[in-house]
Design an enzyme around this catalytic site. Sequence first.
Site, PDB file in Angstrom:
ATOM      1  N   ARG A  31       0.468  -3.036   7.639  1.00 37.99           N
ATOM      2  CA  ARG A  31       1.352  -1.652   7.163  1.00 37.99           C
ATOM      3  C   ARG A  31       0.494  -0.723   6.510  1.00 37.99           C
ATOM      4  O   ARG A  31       0.113  -1.080   5.314  1.00 37.99           O
ATOM      5  CB  ARG A  31       2.491  -1.897   7.017  1.00 37.99           C
ATOM      6  N   VAL A  68       2.399   4.209   1.393  1.00 31.81           N
ATOM      7  CA  VAL A  68       2.495   4.504   0.043  1.00 31.81           C
ATOM      8  C   VAL A  68       3.630   4.266  -0.751  1.00 31.81           C
ATOM      9  O   VAL A  68       4.749   3.802  -0.237  1.00 31.81           O
ATOM     10  CB  VAL A  68       2.322   6.141   0.255  1.00 31.81           C
ATOM     11  N   TRP A 111       0.848   8.489   8.133  1.00 30.91           N
ATOM     12  CA  TRP A 111       0.535   9.363   6.874  1.00 30.91           C
ATOM     13  C   TRP A 111      -0.678  10.052   7.097  1.00 30.91           C
ATOM     14  O   TRP A 111      -1.895   9.185   7.257  1.00 30.91           O
ATOM     15  CB  TRP A 111       0.407   8.731   5.482  1.00 30.91           C
ATOM     16  N   CYS A 128       8.659  10.183   0.062  1.00 32.61           N
ATOM     17  CA  CYS A 128       8.694   8.785  -0.154  1.00 32.61           C
ATOM     18  C   CYS A 128       9.084   8.534  -1.635  1.00 32.61           C
ATOM     19  O   CYS A 128       8.660   8.858  -2.642  1.00 32.61           O
ATOM     20  CB  CYS A 128       7.368   7.978  -0.149  1.00 32.61           C
ATOM     21  N   GLU A 150       2.018  -1.944  -4.245  1.00 31.65           N
ATOM     22  CA  GLU A 150       3.554  -2.157  -4.577  1.00 31.65           C
ATOM     23  C   GLU A 150       4.105  -1.266  -5.481  1.00 31.65           C
ATOM     24  O   GLU A 150       3.288  -1.332  -6.605  1.00 31.65           O
ATOM     25  CB  GLU A 150       3.676  -3.836  -5.114  1.00 31.65           C
ATOM     26  N   TYR A 196      18.651   2.397   2.761  1.00 30.90           N
ATOM     27  CA  TYR A 196      17.759   2.324   3.904  1.00 30.90           C
ATOM     28  C   TYR A 196      18.629   1.378   4.921  1.00 30.90           C
ATOM     29  O   TYR A 196      18.706   1.252   5.851  1.00 30.90           O
ATOM     30  CB  TYR A 196      16.307   1.860   3.646  1.00 30.90           C
TER      31      TYR A 196
END
Length: 390
Positions: free
Chosen positions: A179, A182, A137, A105, A197, A245
């Site tokens: 949600r 990570v 995860w 990530c 965040e 993305y």
Amino acid sequence: MAVLSIPSFAPRYVGPKMSHQSPKPSANMFTSATKLLWGPSLPPGLLISTARTAWTTVWQLMMTQLAPSDSSGSYTRPNSKFRLDPTQFPYAASSELHLYVGLPCPWAHRTLIVRALKGLDDAVSVSIASPGQDGSWEFKDNNISATDKDKLIPSLDKANRCRNLKEVYKSRNGGYDGRCTVPMLWDSRKKEVICNESYDIIEFFNSGLNELARNPNLDLSPPELKGKIQDWNQIVYPKVNNGVYRCGFAQSQEAYDQAVNEIFSTLDVIEEHLSSNRYLCGERLTLADVCLFTTLIRFDPVYNILFKCTKKKLVEYTNLYGYLRDIYQIPGVAATCDLPAIMDGYYKTLFPLNASGIQPAISSSGDQESLLRPHHRDFVGKAVEAHNAV
């Protein structure tokens, strides 16, 4: 609303489960059936049309869960649930801190880099999760030896002994069913999520833990550069960090075209800027550079191929590729970069984008040997200053 927000790198989508007792059809069975039905020819058009329709329907369903989009098919990133503002820094600094990350990530990668540069290894322990087959995860026992205990290797949950990250989130006071992303900063004493965040966490690591840091004098967000950092974040985040993305998760041609054009027009601007500046804000590394770096190091191996960011490779940008090598070679940064884990995390987990699970070979521009080549960035800004002084 914060400039940067965290994605769920691999949001969970639910797929069919097979019983362990169910016989697995062999490749020979399928081969024999196809030869019997239509011989050496291609499958009949009706079958191809039916299969295409079925796959498209299933793909759209999985993409809806993986990457929610708006009416135009453009990926819309959910906001982070747990935020940390500067007024909370004293509270967070007094907590027993534990960081949850996943090596693939890019958003979690930011926190590992700032943790390393500031020398917070002892102050903030870390658990490294791996992407599971369903996209969640999870924690795995990799039998880490005592000599490897400080290396960034996927492991068991060191703080809560949970099987997966969802269990950690649910164990907080009041529980949680949202949600499970990570990076996530955890208060081990209070059993509470402090923040999930990424940008809040790296700001906190930069300035909120100096009494515990081995490099307290390093400031990646000095007051005189905060305006420039914010300006760059407002460009880099939507068009590059999130832009890749938006490109890879686009569910319409229109959404893809807009995203891919924005990515490369922005990279062109940054390439020109870096011709006369060593870093984004001049001669000093800042949080803005950390945020750009974690996307750039994944660009050629992942985003260029899997996310269809194909107009150019990063290696074709002389200044950007030198800039990537410059940051990679800063002591502590390379140890946070695990290219095999990055490749596994994208190509084996994002099933709707790569149903076969086959990984392409890492291009020469993305391997460690290439990233350790001399970058010659040391004198970029100084050469410009000397020229202007003449």
